[in-house]
Scaffold this active site. Structure first.
Site, PDB file in Angstrom:
ATOM      1  N   THR A 203       0.825  -1.116  -0.122  1.00 29.64           N
ATOM      2  CA  THR A 203      -0.060   0.056   0.011  1.00 29.64           C
ATOM      3  C   THR A 203       0.944   1.130   0.027  1.00 29.64           C
ATOM      4  OG1 THR A 203      -0.175  -0.001   2.307  1.00 29.64           O
ATOM      5  CG2 THR A 203      -1.881  -1.003   0.977  1.00 29.64           C
ATOM      6  N   ASN A 205       1.179   4.798   1.486  1.00 24.88           N
ATOM      7  CA  ASN A 205       0.524   5.263   2.823  1.00 24.88           C
ATOM      8  C   ASN A 205       0.707   6.816   2.881  1.00 24.88           C
ATOM      9  OD1 ASN A 205       0.299   3.139   5.342  1.00 24.88           O
ATOM     10  ND2 ASN A 205       1.663   2.658   3.505  1.00 24.88           N
ATOM     11  N   GLU A 254      -4.234   4.197   3.449  1.00 22.01           N
ATOM     12  CA  GLU A 254      -3.469   3.283   2.866  1.00 22.01           C
ATOM     13  C   GLU A 254      -4.043   2.837   1.552  1.00 22.01           C
ATOM     14  OE1 GLU A 254      -1.661   0.360   5.499  1.00 22.01           O
ATOM     15  OE2 GLU A 254      -3.091   0.985   6.787  1.00 22.01           O
TER      16      GLU A 254
END
Length: 307
Positions: A203, A205, A254
């Site tokens: 992911t 962030n 995320e």
């Protein structure tokens, strides 16, 4: 788009702009109507303030902004704005009486040709100046002023407050109908705990500090990578929240970008919220979390490919 951080000592080529003036939090359809009214009168400009005056006067109040300064400037550039006068809202700015502001900032500093404001616009110390006062001061100091009517949809006025409420309720499409675009969170990709990578769902962030938080949970999202070699538009699924599974307590965003390979650390992304899929959940273990993540991704793909 040229961004000017002050109203003094500006380049001569900034003079003569036709500016829309306000805070433009969200750059919603009402704001866009004000901007459109400014287009015919000269090179298109915006006069806005940073920080938002409400943040200056109540720094400890809960976050309310729909957009940070980066997201606002990105959206205004897409609307064809040539000059953004992003004025520092500080003790000096807060002290200006309405006439001082009109003369020193607008007429002598920015040298505007025309100003457009909404019908509910207030300015000057104590918000003492109204839109009609600005019209009279424009006549005195040599710039035109247009007062734009407030915009309504479905019988109600479009406002940042109404958009915040829709987002709080997990209704990003309702918010988008008032915004004229997806509600977006823009910012730099920062280092996280890298748990998503370990779970097979890397992911990107991003911080949401200082922003009004939409309903926490998982969203189907549209992703624009704004900088770096992977520049472009993508689809994804994002989790907005405090990650209760891992005992975190600071909200962040995320985003898992579908079919994406590469390093985005330090790059700037714009994440558009399309649909709220589910609230945040705490799972008994990783197997349950992984099953739900796979379902979230599948559902997000289904929603986004149908747009």
């Amino acid at each position: 788009m040229q961004i000017n951080q002050h109203w003094q000592g500006l380049d001569p080529d900034t003079r003569g702009a036709s500016v829309a003036m306000g805070n433009f939090d969200g750059v919603h359809l009402g704001h866009q109507s004000v901007i459109d009214r400014a287009r015919p009168h000269g090179p298109l400009g915006i006069v806005a303030f940073e920080p938002h005056p409400r943040e200056y006067f109540a720094p400890n109040a809960p976050p309310f902004r729909l957009m940070n300064a980066e997201a606002r400037s990105n959206r205004l550039a897409k609307l064809g704005v040539k000059q953004l006068f992003q004025l520092p809202f500080n003790a000096e700015m807060a002290s200006f009486a309405p006439e001082e502001f009109a003369r020193q900032v607008l007429a002598e500093g920015i040298c505007v040709a025309h100003v457009v404001v909404g019908a509910d616009f207030c300015f000057g110390k104590g918000r003492a100046g109204k839109a009609a006062d600005l019209q009279a001061l424009g006549q005195k100091y040599g710039f035109g002023v247009t007062i734009a009517d407030l915009v309504k949809t479905g019988g109600r006025e479009i406002s940042s407050t109404a958009i915040r409420q829709a987002l709080t309720e997990g209704l990003p499409r309702e918010a988008a109908a008032m915004l004229g675009h997806w509600h977006r969170i823009d910012g730099e990709v920062i280092h996280g705990e890298k748990r998503g990578r370990e779970l097979g769902y890397p992911t990107a962030n991003m911080s949401v500090q200082g922003l009004h938080l939409p309903k926490l949970g998982v969203y189907a999202v549209k992703v624009d990578v704004l900088t770096g070699p992977q520049l472009g538009s993508y689809l994804g699924a994002a989790s907005l929240g405090v990650r209760p599974m891992f005992g975190e307590n600071t909200p962040n965003l995320e985003t898992y970008i579908f079919d994406f390979k590469g390093d985005l650390y330090g790059q700037h992304l714009s994440i558009g919220l399309v649909d709220h899929l589910r609230p945040e959940m705490k799972f008994d273990g990783l197997p349950g979390l992984l099953v739900q993540m796979a379902a979230d991704v599948a559902r997000s793909r289904e929603i986004l490919t149908a747009l």
